[in-house]
Write a protein that holds these residues in place. Structure first.
Motif, short mmCIF file in Angstrom:
data_model
loop_
_atom_site.label_atom_id
_atom_site.label_comp_id
_atom_site.label_asym_id
_atom_site.label_seq_id
_atom_site.Cartn_x
_atom_site.Cartn_y
_atom_site.Cartn_z
N GLU A 23 0.84 -1.19 0.00
CA GLU A 23 0.00 0.00 0.00
C GLU A 23 0.88 1.24 0.00
OE1 GLU A 23 -4.06 0.85 2.22
OE2 GLU A 23 -2.38 0.77 3.62
N ASP A 24 0.70 2.10 -0.97
CA ASP A 24 1.48 3.31 -1.11
C ASP A 24 0.74 4.47 -0.45
OD1 ASP A 24 1.74 5.86 -3.24
OD2 ASP A 24 3.64 4.94 -2.58
N ILE A 25 1.42 5.24 0.41
CA ILE A 25 0.76 6.32 1.14
C ILE A 25 0.21 7.37 0.19
CG2 ILE A 25 3.00 7.42 1.53
CD1 ILE A 25 -0.21 7.69 3.70
N ASP A 26 0.93 7.70 -0.86
CA ASP A 26 0.45 8.71 -1.80
C ASP A 26 -0.82 8.23 -2.50
OD1 ASP A 26 2.53 10.45 -1.19
OD2 ASP A 26 3.85 9.57 -2.71
N GLY A 27 -0.81 6.97 -2.90
CA GLY A 27 -1.99 6.42 -3.54
C GLY A 27 -3.17 6.36 -2.59
N TYR A 28 -2.89 6.03 -1.32
CA TYR A 28 -3.97 5.94 -0.35
C TYR A 28 -4.60 7.31 -0.10
CZ TYR A 28 -6.71 4.56 3.67
OH TYR A 28 -7.76 4.32 4.52
N LEU A 29 -3.77 8.33 0.00
CA LEU A 29 -4.28 9.69 0.19
C LEU A 29 -5.07 10.15 -1.04
CD1 LEU A 29 -1.15 11.38 1.82
CD2 LEU A 29 -3.32 10.85 2.95
N ALA A 30 -4.57 9.82 -2.22
CA ALA A 30 -5.25 10.22 -3.45
C ALA A 30 -6.61 9.56 -3.58
CB ALA A 30 -4.38 9.87 -4.66
N HIS A 102 -2.21 1.22 6.21
CA HIS A 102 -2.85 2.54 6.25
C HIS A 102 -4.37 2.43 6.38
CE1 HIS A 102 0.60 5.11 5.84
NE2 HIS A 102 1.04 4.40 4.80
N GLU A 139 4.55 7.72 8.23
CA GLU A 139 4.08 8.36 7.02
C GLU A 139 2.77 9.12 7.20
OE1 GLU A 139 5.81 4.91 3.96
OE2 GLU A 139 3.69 4.97 4.52
N SER A 140 1.97 8.69 8.16
CA SER A 140 0.60 9.22 8.25
C SER A 140 0.38 10.25 9.35
CB SER A 140 -0.39 8.07 8.45
OG SER A 140 -0.08 7.36 9.66
#
Length: 412
Positions: A23-30, A102, A139-140
């Protein structure tokens, strides 16, 4: 077929996506993750309306537990993401924490907002899961303070009162109830102990409100069985028939299934018609539990399988309740003797009586699981039990104790 699969309709979000990946943090936020929660009560009402049930085993309504902590007398509150899977045949919690930390942390901070908690914990026993969660926390930076608590992997360590006890610095062993954790939990504060899949579903229901009903109804299931077919982790819609799941992982010729890890018991003839549904399985005398299903091949002996399960549970007893120590020990010893063809003439009567009298008498569900295994064996395979008592069984004779290895599934 070993692996990770989604059987959800095309276009529906799967907790297993990306399948087998991280799970990529940028992808999760997007995708809408970690969005501010302006109206906690509205999300709680949505959870109640969908009928979301906890995924830890008992299937208790998630909204009821959330409201119980929220509505407690003024004071501190605590939320805990329970990632300790006591059932050896379940891998969903470890997979989520390893690959989608995440979405679990997002669900935990939403639970904190709904209950008014200012402190959270992630409770686990897996090395890779711990590494992933700690990295995700860097990261979060969630609004609520979240700490990681490591425990030893045992059958009873994930029971909610054992979770509270371990977070407080004690042994991961169940305590007598009441009080329940929502009344007095970590540090004496009202505490929500929620399975990591439950929290992940809360996060997805918030970021994708149009999918709330389907998200609440879907289940992560661990599918396994002896032989070369292997095991699989799958996300499936509510009501999926067990035969579909057996076919998915190469166990389509199975003649029986152990439901819900070891908690749901053995089911024989008619198992292919059962849907993956809490109420329907309960009506049939079983239980969905944590969603782990172990399929028996035609050559597998249900008496031997039940004997191995009860022996494992007896060995995993916390040894705090006399009735559990003596009860699981008696069930395991008598069933082991039956599997060897050495049981006495009254053994079946004893097993039936114990399976009816023992449930509900221990501090946790371990004794109940052992009793249900035995009771369901007698209900679905009375002729096989009687045949063992009279003349033994070639499949069981000389079989070495497996100590639960039959049910143990590696994380895909």
């Amino acid at each position: 077929m070993t692996g990770v699969y989604s059987l959800l309709p095309e276009g529906r979000h799967s907790l297993l996506a990306p399948l087998g990946g991280g799970e990529d943090i940028d992808g999760y936020l997007a995708a809408g993750g970690y969005a501010p929660l302006a109206a906690p009560d509205r999300l709680l009402d949505r959870i109640a309306a969908t009928g979301l049930r906890g995924r830890g085993g008992a299937g208790f309504p998630a909204a009821v537990k959330l409201r119980a902590v929220r509505d407690a007398p003024p004071g501190p509150r605590v939320v805990v993401a329970n990632g300790e899977e006591g059932e050896p045949g379940s891998v969903k919690g470890r997979w989520l924490l390893r690959h989608r930390p995440h979405v679990v942390l997002d669900g935990l901070r939403l639970a904190a907002a709904m209950t008014g908690a200012e402190r959270g914990f992630v409770y686990l026993s897996d090395d890779r899961a711990e590494q992933a969660v700690r990295q995700a926390l860097t990261e979060s930076a969630p609004e609520v303070r979240i700490d990681v608590v490591r425990t030893q992997h045992t059958y009873v360590a994930g029971e909610e009162s054992a979770v509270v006890r371990a977070v407080d610095g004690g042994p991961a062993l169940p305590t007598a109830k009441p009080p329940r954790p929502f009344e007095s939990g970590v540090g004496g504060a009202p505490t929500l102990v929620a399975n990591v899949e439950t929290l992940a579903r809360v996060a997805v229901m918030y970021s994708r409100p149009d999918e709330a009903d389907s998200v609440a109804g879907a289940h992560l299931v661990t599918l396994s069985g002896a032989g070369p077919a292997g095991a699989a982790l799958a996300e499936v819609p509510a009501g999926t028939h067990l035969k579909v799941l057996a076919d998915l992982c190469g166990h389509g010729t199975a003649t029986a299934v152990v439901l819900g890890g070891m908690f749901g018991g053995l089911y024989g003839e008619g198992w292919t018609d059962l849907p993956l549904d809490h109420d329907r399985l309960k009506e049939a005398g079983g239980a969905l539990g944590c969603g782990a299903l172990h399929f028996l091949r035609p050559e597998d002996c249900p008496v031997g399988v039940a004997a191995e399960a009860t022996a494992y549970l007896a060995a995993q007893s916390a040894r705090q309740c006399g009735v559990c120590v003596s009860g699981t020990g008696a069930l395991a010893a008598t069933l082991a003797a039956a599997a060897r063809g050495e049981a006495g003439h009254d053994s079946v009567d004893k097993l039936r009586r114990w399976s009816q009298q023992l449930p509900g008498r221990g501090a946790c569900g371990l004794l109940d699981a052992a009793a249900r295994i035995v009771g369901s064996l007698l209900a679905h395979f009375p002729d096989r039990v009687d045949a063992h008592r009279r003349s033994g069984c070639p499949a069981c004779e000389g079989a070495a104790p497996e100590n639960g290895r039959r049910f143990t599934v590696p994380v895909p």
